[in-house]
Design an enzyme around this catalytic site. Structure first.
Site, PDB file in Angstrom:
ATOM      1  N   HIS A 184       0.802  -1.235   0.000  1.00  0.00           N
ATOM      2  CA  HIS A 184       0.000   0.000   0.000  1.00  0.00           C
ATOM      3  C   HIS A 184       0.834   1.283   0.000  1.00  0.00           C
ATOM      4  CE1 HIS A 184      -3.505  -2.348   0.092  1.00  0.00           C
ATOM      5  NE2 HIS A 184      -3.720  -2.431   1.389  1.00  0.00           N
TER       6      HIS A 184
ATOM      7  N   HIS B 148      -9.667   2.463   0.755  1.00  0.00           N
ATOM      8  CA  HIS B 148      -9.570   1.329   1.691  1.00  0.00           C
ATOM      9  C   HIS B 148     -10.580   1.414   2.834  1.00  0.00           C
ATOM     10  CE1 HIS B 148      -7.717  -2.060   3.705  1.00  0.00           C
ATOM     11  NE2 HIS B 148      -6.744  -2.109   2.820  1.00  0.00           N
TER      12      HIS B 148
ATOM     13  N   GLU C 184     -11.770  -3.240  -2.668  1.00  0.00           N
ATOM     14  CA  GLU C 184     -10.787  -2.283  -3.177  1.00  0.00           C
ATOM     15  C   GLU C 184     -10.597  -2.489  -4.676  1.00  0.00           C
ATOM     16  OE1 GLU C 184      -7.203  -2.732  -0.568  1.00  0.00           O
ATOM     17  OE2 GLU C 184      -8.571  -4.114   0.444  1.00  0.00           O
TER      18      GLU C 184
END
Length: 393
Positions: free
Chosen positions: A147, A221, A358
């Site tokens: 991420h 997210h 996501e």
């Protein structure tokens, strides 16, 4: 729209608690809000949310429509800190996991509500190569990069600009990621626009340009629990994913490079199925993810924005539908929530009390030659859109 300065003297107000501000009798606190016109279909209200240890002022923007939907977004991490939608009885309630304070969002947490970049999901061993040059990223999900790194877009301060058009209102966030920030090449200028519509849909548009060849994979997210009871696991939610294939992963959650058929596996959600129906099945992929933590290969990739997935909670009647132009979607069933993070109103978030959908490119695409590319070149415009639409049935 006009800006209104509201002065509050010597009193404690509940709304100030979420901004880490205390009122004292000998001081006054100024709270800046946006004064909405009576004719506005969707309104935006701005307020102070707190200050980082570096002295950066963080704002919160509440987007609210006439159908009972409210979305709160803070400029720290571009985080959706609150999202309220009606149930089948018409009662608007919270449906995303989150905290009450900036301080809590700044502590380590599993990306609650945050914007993710430069690269959503995992990159194997934190390395990739462009034009023969290897780039090394921070390892924050041993042995991989996850991420965007420990100081990814979820931990930066975004600038914000409001906009209104007809029956919607938008908040356009901007961040400039400098060359080699978190190991990624190129000065990357990023815009993310949240638009609340009066039909209870929230559009998220991601845009980016670079001055040097780089890789980009942006996503959102938020963790959802459509029951609004965050003490309850999401195992009874019914999930649909329009995908014939899965991106299988090894034990480190890095793709094997193959795409496999979901038929006759626990990963077949082409027809609505409860999260808990097969989550404990004896399956190597479920073992690797400790449940669902995988990317599905969405169908009809040549059609642009289309239906990708849905979630339904029978108790509340809430239905969430996700539309996107992205090739994949990561469905995560909250397997790593461990009871250490505080809920807004007491208690803690325990295992599988929230799920994520996501939209994104596949994990580790920079190292997988057969996956759709995530390379962005100078002169090109990265632009993608995802919509989260809420209703009841």
């Amino acid at each position: 729209m006009n800006v209104l300065k509201r002065c509050i003297y010597g009193i404690s107000i509940v709304s100030l608690a979420s901004m880490n501000i205390q009122c004292k009798s000998d001081k006054k606190v100024e709270e800046t809000v946006t004064e909405a016109k009576a004719t506005d279909v969707v309104t935006i209200e701005k307020s102070a949310y707190g200050t980082t240890p570096k002295g950066e002022k963080i704002d919160s923007y509440k987007l609210k429509n006439q159908k009972g939907m409210e979305v709160d977004i803070i400029t720290y991490g571009g985080i959706i800190s609150s999202l309220k939608v009606p149930n089948k009885a018409g009662k608007s309630e919270e449906v995303v996991l989150g905290f009450n304070s900036l301080e809590q969002y700044m502590k380590p947490n599993p990306y609650f509500g945050a914007l993710i970049g430069r690269y959503g999901n995992r990159i194997a061993k934190g390395k990739f190569t462009l034009d023969g040059k290897e780039y090394a990223l921070a390892i924050n999900n041993d042995p991989n990069a996850l991420h965007g790194g420990p100081e990814g877009f979820h931990r930066v301060v975004w600038t914000a600009e409001e906009a209104k058009s007809g029956d919607n209102a938008s908040l356009k966030l901007k961040y400039v990621s400098k060359d080699m920030e978190e190991g990624y090449p190129g000065n990357l200028t990023v815009f993310v626009t949240y638009t609340l519509n009066n039909d209870n849909s929230l559009d998220v548009v991601y845009e980016a340009t670079t001055d040097k060849k780089t890789v980009v994979n942006l996503t959102q997210h938020s963790y959802f629990n459509l029951s609004s009871d965050f003490s309850k696991p999401i195992l009874d939610h019914e999930i649909t994913i329009d995908a014939d294939k899965l991106v299988p992963v090894a034990a480190t959650l890095i793709p094997t490079g193959k795409l496999t058929d979901v038929t006759n596996t626990p990963f077949d959600f082409r027809k609505a199925k409860k999260v808990g129906a097969q989550i404990e099945a004896k399956d190597e992929q479920l073992k690797n993810g400790l449940g669902y933590d995988h990317c599905w290969v969405l169908n009809n990739q040549d059609k642009g924005e289309r239906f990708a997935a849905s979630a339904y909670d029978a108790g509340s009647g809430r239905l969430l539908e996700v539309y996107t132009d992205q090739p994949g979607i990561q469905f995560y069933s909250g397997n790593f929530l461990d009871g250490t993070l505080p809920m807004r109103n007491g208690g803690t978030y325990t295992r599988r009390t929230g799920f994520c959908l996501e939209t994104q490119h596949y994990p580790d695409s920079p190292n997988q030659k057969d996956f759709p590319t995530t390379v962005l070149n100078p002169g090109e415009n990265y632009k993608t859109k995802t919509s989260f639409k809420f209703s009841v049935k």
